[in-house]
Design a protein around this motif. Structure first.
Motif, PDB file in Angstrom:
ATOM      1  N   ALA A  29       0.842  -1.204   0.000  1.00 36.01           N
ATOM      2  CA  ALA A  29       0.000   0.000   0.000  1.00 36.01           C
ATOM      3  C   ALA A  29       0.871   1.245   0.000  1.00 36.01           C
ATOM      4  N   SER A  30       0.397   2.271  -0.684  1.00 40.71           N
ATOM      5  CA  SER A  30       1.151   3.519  -0.732  1.00 40.71           C
ATOM      6  C   SER A  30       0.314   4.644  -0.144  1.00 40.71           C
ATOM      7  N   TYR A  31       0.927   5.486   0.666  1.00 40.67           N
ATOM      8  CA  TYR A  31       0.220   6.606   1.284  1.00 40.67           C
ATOM      9  C   TYR A  31       0.069   7.727   0.248  1.00 40.67           C
ATOM     10  N   ASP A  32       1.185   8.113  -0.343  1.00 44.95           N
ATOM     11  CA  ASP A  32       1.166   9.020  -1.499  1.00 44.95           C
ATOM     12  C   ASP A  32       2.516   8.919  -2.203  1.00 44.95           C
ATOM     13  N   GLN A  33       2.725   9.661  -3.269  1.00 40.61           N
ATOM     14  CA  GLN A  33       4.020   9.645  -3.933  1.00 40.61           C
ATOM     15  C   GLN A  33       4.330  10.998  -4.552  1.00 40.61           C
ATOM     16  N   ALA A  34       5.637  11.274  -4.661  1.00 41.24           N
ATOM     17  CA  ALA A  34       6.051  12.565  -5.222  1.00 41.24           C
ATOM     18  C   ALA A  34       7.418  12.394  -5.872  1.00 41.24           C
ATOM     19  N   PRO A  35       7.695  13.104  -6.971  1.00 38.27           N
ATOM     20  CA  PRO A  35       8.997  12.960  -7.622  1.00 38.27           C
ATOM     21  C   PRO A  35      10.122  13.535  -6.765  1.00 38.27           C
ATOM     22  N   ARG A  36      11.273  12.875  -6.789  1.00 36.26           N
ATOM     23  CA  ARG A  36      12.440  13.381  -6.046  1.00 36.26           C
ATOM     24  C   ARG A  36      13.698  13.147  -6.886  1.00 36.26           C
ATOM     25  N   ARG A  37      14.687  14.056  -6.696  1.00 33.52           N
ATOM     26  CA  ARG A  37      15.964  13.929  -7.403  1.00 33.52           C
ATOM     27  C   ARG A  37      17.102  13.705  -6.420  1.00 33.52           C
ATOM     28  N   TRP A  38      18.011  12.812  -6.804  1.00 30.60           N
ATOM     29  CA  TRP A  38      19.233  12.604  -6.008  1.00 30.60           C
ATOM     30  C   TRP A  38      20.440  12.935  -6.878  1.00 30.60           C
ATOM     31  N   ARG A  39      21.329  13.682  -6.350  1.00 32.66           N
ATOM     32  CA  ARG A  39      22.563  13.965  -7.079  1.00 32.66           C
ATOM     33  C   ARG A  39      23.455  12.736  -7.004  1.00 32.66           C
ATOM     34  N   HIS A  40      23.960  12.307  -8.146  1.00 33.18           N
ATOM     35  CA  HIS A  40      24.858  11.150  -8.211  1.00 33.18           C
ATOM     36  C   HIS A  40      26.241  11.627  -8.663  1.00 33.18           C
ATOM     37  N   LEU A  41      27.222  10.741  -8.717  1.00 26.03           N
ATOM     38  CA  LEU A  41      28.569  11.122  -9.151  1.00 26.03           C
ATOM     39  C   LEU A  41      28.544  11.637 -10.586  1.00 26.03           C
ATOM     40  N   ASP A  42      29.352  12.657 -10.847  1.00 28.53           N
ATOM     41  CA  ASP A  42      29.369  13.279 -12.165  1.00 28.53           C
ATOM     42  C   ASP A  42      29.754  12.296 -13.270  1.00 28.53           C
ATOM     43  N   ALA A  76      18.407  11.454   2.562  1.00 27.11           N
ATOM     44  CA  ALA A  76      19.502  12.080   1.806  1.00 27.11           C
ATOM     45  C   ALA A  76      19.001  12.620   0.473  1.00 27.11           C
ATOM     46  N   ARG A  77      19.691  13.644  -0.036  1.00 27.44           N
ATOM     47  CA  ARG A  77      19.391  14.172  -1.367  1.00 27.44           C
ATOM     48  C   ARG A  77      20.538  13.872  -2.341  1.00 27.44           C
ATOM     49  N   HIS A  78      21.516  13.076  -1.845  1.00 21.75           N
ATOM     50  CA  HIS A  78      22.633  12.630  -2.669  1.00 21.75           C
ATOM     51  C   HIS A  78      22.683  11.116  -2.582  1.00 21.75           C
ATOM     52  N   THR A  79      23.209  10.476  -3.603  1.00 25.18           N
ATOM     53  CA  THR A  79      23.280   9.015  -3.543  1.00 25.18           C
ATOM     54  C   THR A  79      24.357   8.592  -2.543  1.00 25.18           C
ATOM     55  N   ARG A  80      24.277   7.331  -2.149  1.00 21.93           N
ATOM     56  CA  ARG A  80      25.248   6.788  -1.202  1.00 21.93           C
ATOM     57  C   ARG A  80      26.670   6.899  -1.777  1.00 21.93           C
ATOM     58  N   ASP A  81      26.821   6.630  -3.075  1.00 23.87           N
ATOM     59  CA  ASP A  81      28.138   6.722  -3.721  1.00 23.87           C
ATOM     60  C   ASP A  81      28.695   8.139  -3.644  1.00 23.87           C
ATOM     61  N   PHE A  82      27.834   9.105  -3.893  1.00 24.55           N
ATOM     62  CA  PHE A  82      28.263  10.504  -3.820  1.00 24.55           C
ATOM     63  C   PHE A  82      28.699  10.831  -2.385  1.00 24.55           C
ATOM     64  N   GLU A  83      27.858  10.459  -1.444  1.00 25.15           N
ATOM     65  CA  GLU A  83      28.173  10.753  -0.034  1.00 25.15           C
ATOM     66  C   GLU A  83      29.461  10.073   0.424  1.00 25.15           C
ATOM     67  N   ASP A  84      29.616   8.798   0.055  1.00 26.34           N
ATOM     68  CA  ASP A  84      30.817   8.074   0.488  1.00 26.34           C
ATOM     69  C   ASP A  84      32.081   8.700  -0.097  1.00 26.34           C
ATOM     70  N   THR A  85      31.985   9.195  -1.328  1.00 26.52           N
ATOM     71  CA  THR A  85      33.140   9.862  -1.938  1.00 26.52           C
ATOM     72  C   THR A  85      33.485  11.138  -1.169  1.00 26.52           C
ATOM     73  N   VAL A  86      32.455  11.900  -0.815  1.00 30.15           N
ATOM     74  CA  VAL A  86      32.680  13.118  -0.022  1.00 30.15           C
ATOM     75  C   VAL A  86      33.327  12.760   1.319  1.00 30.15           C
TER      76      VAL A  86
END
Ligand SMILES: [Zn+2]
Length: 386
Positions: A29-42, A76-86
């Motif tokens: 079941a889903s309560y609601d949904q909305a589009p989201r963006r995550w920054r990934h590695l360049d 998070a608004r960044h991917t795990r890969d992006f965060e781990d690199t930082v």
């Protein structure tokens, strides 16, 4: 996938029928949904964004929560890969390089570090502490301090509180259970009465001792004074500034770590001013207390040293002898208990490095996170490392 001159957007669609709560609960079941963006590695010059219509679900335990996604940490608004690199970069290089290379604001780096530390720090780190050391650091002049508690047995920082008073150190003990407090056997510290009072109150049966790091600092400061008086008061030494700094380093360094250049510089200084010579010899003898003297002989050795310093005729060392005499018992306790200066020295030099790389001086919150990340035993790996 859509590509512009400067960015790539990758749109993800769900295959799974069920959504997962961060706690592990799954539901169709889903309560609601909305589009989201995550920054990934360049991708080369292109910034990469993952786009996904994220669901909110109603979890019986957590309430309405955003579903867990495999490519990013919760909230998070960044991917795990992006965060781990930082995270990997901030433990190795300066702040400007990180934000230039990753093309993100400094604010973003701070929030990635703060959130990662919350998630990754060992929550059982206050358990099994036997020999702890406490120290204060000034992170912004004139009066901003952090109180740092470390574990002598692992060399890790286990707690950081704001301020440097009795309350700051008490805050650490209050996070511990009565059983955990009962396990603490040794507390090492500088001469601070506030820390002593907190330790006496919370762990009255633990032995208190003086951290070798701070005692050596006293000795070196006295030596510095004798050295600078040689130029400004006794006028036995004239040196250019760079030479002067090199000579001061040579004086402070342990005899066993001197290079050839250091040695010849030291000879020049000692030949020009006998008081510096005496002060240097007393400093080396004091160092031996921690390096060479058998613990069973420490009390006798220290008493002899105090006598000699008191009668050497150099004011800085007469005063030092008085200070050391007052703390003689706690100084010898550290030797008997095998407390080295490694922990506190490590903390001090790492924090100097964090400051030099531009991560200090800001808020206490972000500096605390940086210290935990560097010294709290958090393992940081690049996404490409396994
Ligand atoms: Zn849940």
């Amino acid at each position: 996938m859509s590509i512009t001159d400067s960015s790539v957007e990758v749109v993800l669609r769900r295959r799974a029928r069920r959504s997962k709560c961060p706690c592990g609960y799954t539901t169709a079941a889903s309560y609601d949904q909305a589009p989201r963006r995550w920054r990934h590695l360049d991708f080369g010059r292109h910034k990469v964004w993952l786009v996904y219509s994220i669901h909110r679900i109603e979890c019986p335990t957590c309430g309405v929560r955003t579903e867990d996604v495999p490519w990013a940490r919760p909230r998070a608004r960044h991917t795990r890969d992006f965060e781990d690199t930082v995270l990997w970069l901030v433990t190795r290089t300066d702040r400007t390089s990180v934000s230039t290379l990753m093309r993100c604001a400094w604010r973003t780096v701070t929030s990635i570090v703060t959130r990662a530390v919350d998630a990754l720090i060992d929550s059982r780190r206050l358990d099994r502490l036997y020999r702890i050391g406490v120290d204060e650091i000034c992170y912004r002049h004139p009066h901003k301090y952090l109180t740092i508690v470390g574990d002598h047995d692992t060399g890790k920082v286990v707690y950081i509180a704001e301020g440097r008073g009795r309350e700051s150190f008490s805050e650490f003990f209050e996070q511990q259970s009565a059983r955990e407090r009962g396990a603490v056997q040794v507390v090492s510290m500088d001469g601070s009465p506030a820390f002593r009072a907190a330790a006496e109150h919370h762990v009255p049966r633990a032995r208190q001792c003086m951290d070798p790091f701070h005692v050596m600092q006293w000795v070196n400061r006295a030596l510095d004074r004798v050295f600078s008086d040689a130029a400004s008061v006794r006028r036995t030494l004239t040196m250019q500034a760079p030479q002067w700094r090199k000579a001061r380093t040579a004086l402070r360094l342990g005899k066993n770590r001197l290079t050839k250049t250091h040695k010849s510089l030291l000879r020049t200084v000692i030949n020009a001013d006998t008081e510096v010579g005496t002060a240097w010899r007393l400093k080396e003898q004091f160092r031996d207390l921690y390096r060479k003297v058998a613990p069973s002989n420490a009390v006798r050795y220290l008493r002899r040293w105090i006598e000699e310093a008191r009668s050497c005729g150099i004011i800085a060392f007469v005063q030092l002898a008085r200070m050391i005499e007052k703390k003689a018992e706690a100084i010898c306790a550290a030797i008997e208990l095998g407390i080295s200066n490694a922990l506190i020295e490590g903390i001090n030099s790492k924090i100097r490095l964090i400051n030099a790389r531009g991560y200090g001086h800001h808020s206490a919150e972000s500096l605390k996170a940086m210290i935990y990340l560097n010294l709290g035993g958090i393992e940081v790996k690049l996404p490409t490392q396994t």
